[in-house]
Design an enzyme around this catalytic site. Structure first.
Site, short mmCIF file in Angstrom:
data_model
loop_
_atom_site.label_atom_id
_atom_site.label_comp_id
_atom_site.label_asym_id
_atom_site.label_seq_id
_atom_site.Cartn_x
_atom_site.Cartn_y
_atom_site.Cartn_z
N HIS A 106 -42.42 5.42 -16.56
CA HIS A 106 -43.67 5.48 -15.80
C HIS A 106 -44.59 4.29 -16.06
O HIS A 106 -45.31 3.85 -15.17
CB HIS A 106 -44.40 6.80 -16.07
CG HIS A 106 -44.96 6.94 -17.45
ND1 HIS A 106 -44.18 7.08 -18.57
CD2 HIS A 106 -46.25 6.97 -17.90
CE1 HIS A 106 -44.95 7.18 -19.65
NE2 HIS A 106 -46.21 7.12 -19.27
N ASP A 107 -44.57 3.74 -17.27
CA ASP A 107 -45.45 2.62 -17.60
C ASP A 107 -44.71 1.30 -17.79
O ASP A 107 -45.24 0.38 -18.43
CB ASP A 107 -46.25 2.94 -18.87
CG ASP A 107 -47.53 3.71 -18.59
OD1 ASP A 107 -48.00 3.68 -17.44
OD2 ASP A 107 -48.04 4.36 -19.52
N LYS A 146 -46.38 -2.17 -17.47
CA LYS A 146 -47.27 -2.75 -18.47
C LYS A 146 -46.67 -3.98 -19.13
O LYS A 146 -47.39 -4.79 -19.73
CB LYS A 146 -47.64 -1.71 -19.53
CG LYS A 146 -48.60 -0.65 -19.01
CD LYS A 146 -48.96 0.36 -20.08
CE LYS A 146 -49.98 1.37 -19.57
NZ LYS A 146 -50.32 2.38 -20.60
N HIS A 180 -50.35 -2.33 -12.99
CA HIS A 180 -49.06 -2.04 -13.62
C HIS A 180 -48.16 -1.09 -12.81
O HIS A 180 -46.93 -1.23 -12.89
CB HIS A 180 -49.25 -1.55 -15.07
CG HIS A 180 -49.63 -0.12 -15.23
ND1 HIS A 180 -50.94 0.30 -15.31
CD2 HIS A 180 -48.87 1.01 -15.35
CE1 HIS A 180 -50.97 1.61 -15.47
NE2 HIS A 180 -49.73 2.06 -15.49
N HIS A 213 -47.81 7.47 -10.45
CA HIS A 213 -48.31 8.37 -11.49
C HIS A 213 -49.80 8.21 -11.78
O HIS A 213 -50.37 9.00 -12.53
CB HIS A 213 -47.50 8.22 -12.79
CG HIS A 213 -47.76 6.97 -13.56
ND1 HIS A 213 -47.28 5.73 -13.18
CD2 HIS A 213 -48.46 6.75 -14.70
CE1 HIS A 213 -47.65 4.82 -14.05
NE2 HIS A 213 -48.38 5.41 -14.99
#
Length: 213
Positions: A70-71, A74, A99, A125
């Site tokens: 999900h990240d 970044k 991001h 998200h």
């Protein structure tokens, strides 16, 4: 024999894809203050919510494996912003908000249903039920269900966990906040599901504590 070998090869390919996704998910941890156990917990939380919402076992497993991505975006945010110990400026926060789009670009378009799911998780998200999220500001059921589930699981874990910039919230305080955000940040149906499954969520929280607990 040929059928058996084909099945073995297909399973090996699936395992390899899962390992790539898991490793990329771990890579994103080096860019922020989250921990490895955060990724584990929120992945399990997502699966619990998905199953209770009505996902099949296979679909819930896919979401479990996509959740760590999900990240991933970044990775593309400069370190001086991601690792800044103090409050972000407005312009720095605007960079952070990129991001999800970066994550979707990293994952790209491919023929793997699992990677496409991970791309959707990355992209959606941070959208909110009332349309005040990012990057697209879409609302309600315009937000893919996987994005709505991950958003709730991610926030539940973030609030109930200690971070360098905050103490862990109690479960009661966290649930009060989530209820208050039902219909604003979160899908009201999923908030009800989380409340229903809270005991299972807390079992995961106890099984995978913070590294310093």
């Amino acid at each position: 024999m040929k059928t058996h070998l084909s099945l073995v090869q297909a399973e090996e390919l699936r395992r390899t894809r899962l390992q790539v996704i898991q490793r990329l998910g771990r890579a994103s941890e080096y860019k922020d203050n989250e921990t490895g156990t955060h990724i584990i917990r929120m992945s399990y939380y997502s699966k619990i919510i998905a199953l209770a919402y009505g996902y099949s076992d296979d679909d819930a497993d896919d979401l479990f494996h996509a959740a760590p991505m999900h990240d991933i975006g970044k990775i593309g945010i400069p370190d001086h912003i991601m690792l800044k110990p103090g409050k972000l400026t407005d312009s720095e926060f605007e960079e952070i908000k990129k991001h999800p789009l970066i994550g979707a670009e990293i994952l790209g378009d491919c023929d793997s249903s699992l990677l496409l799911l991970a791309k959707s998780v990355s992209l959606y998200h941070h959208e909110k039920w009332d349309g005040t999220g990012y990057p697209h500001g879409i609302q309600g059921e315009q937000i893919p269900i996987e994005g709505r589930i991950i958003a709730l699981a991610d926030v539940f874990d973030a609030l109930t966990s200690k971070r360098p910039y905050k103490e862990a919230w109690s479960v009661d305080t966290t649930m009060d906040y989530i209820r208050e955000q039902s219909g604003k940040h979160f899908d009201p149906t999923l908030v009800a599901v989380l409340e229903q499954e809270l005991d299972k969520m807390l079992e995961i929280k106890a099984k995978w504590p913070e590294d310093d607990e």
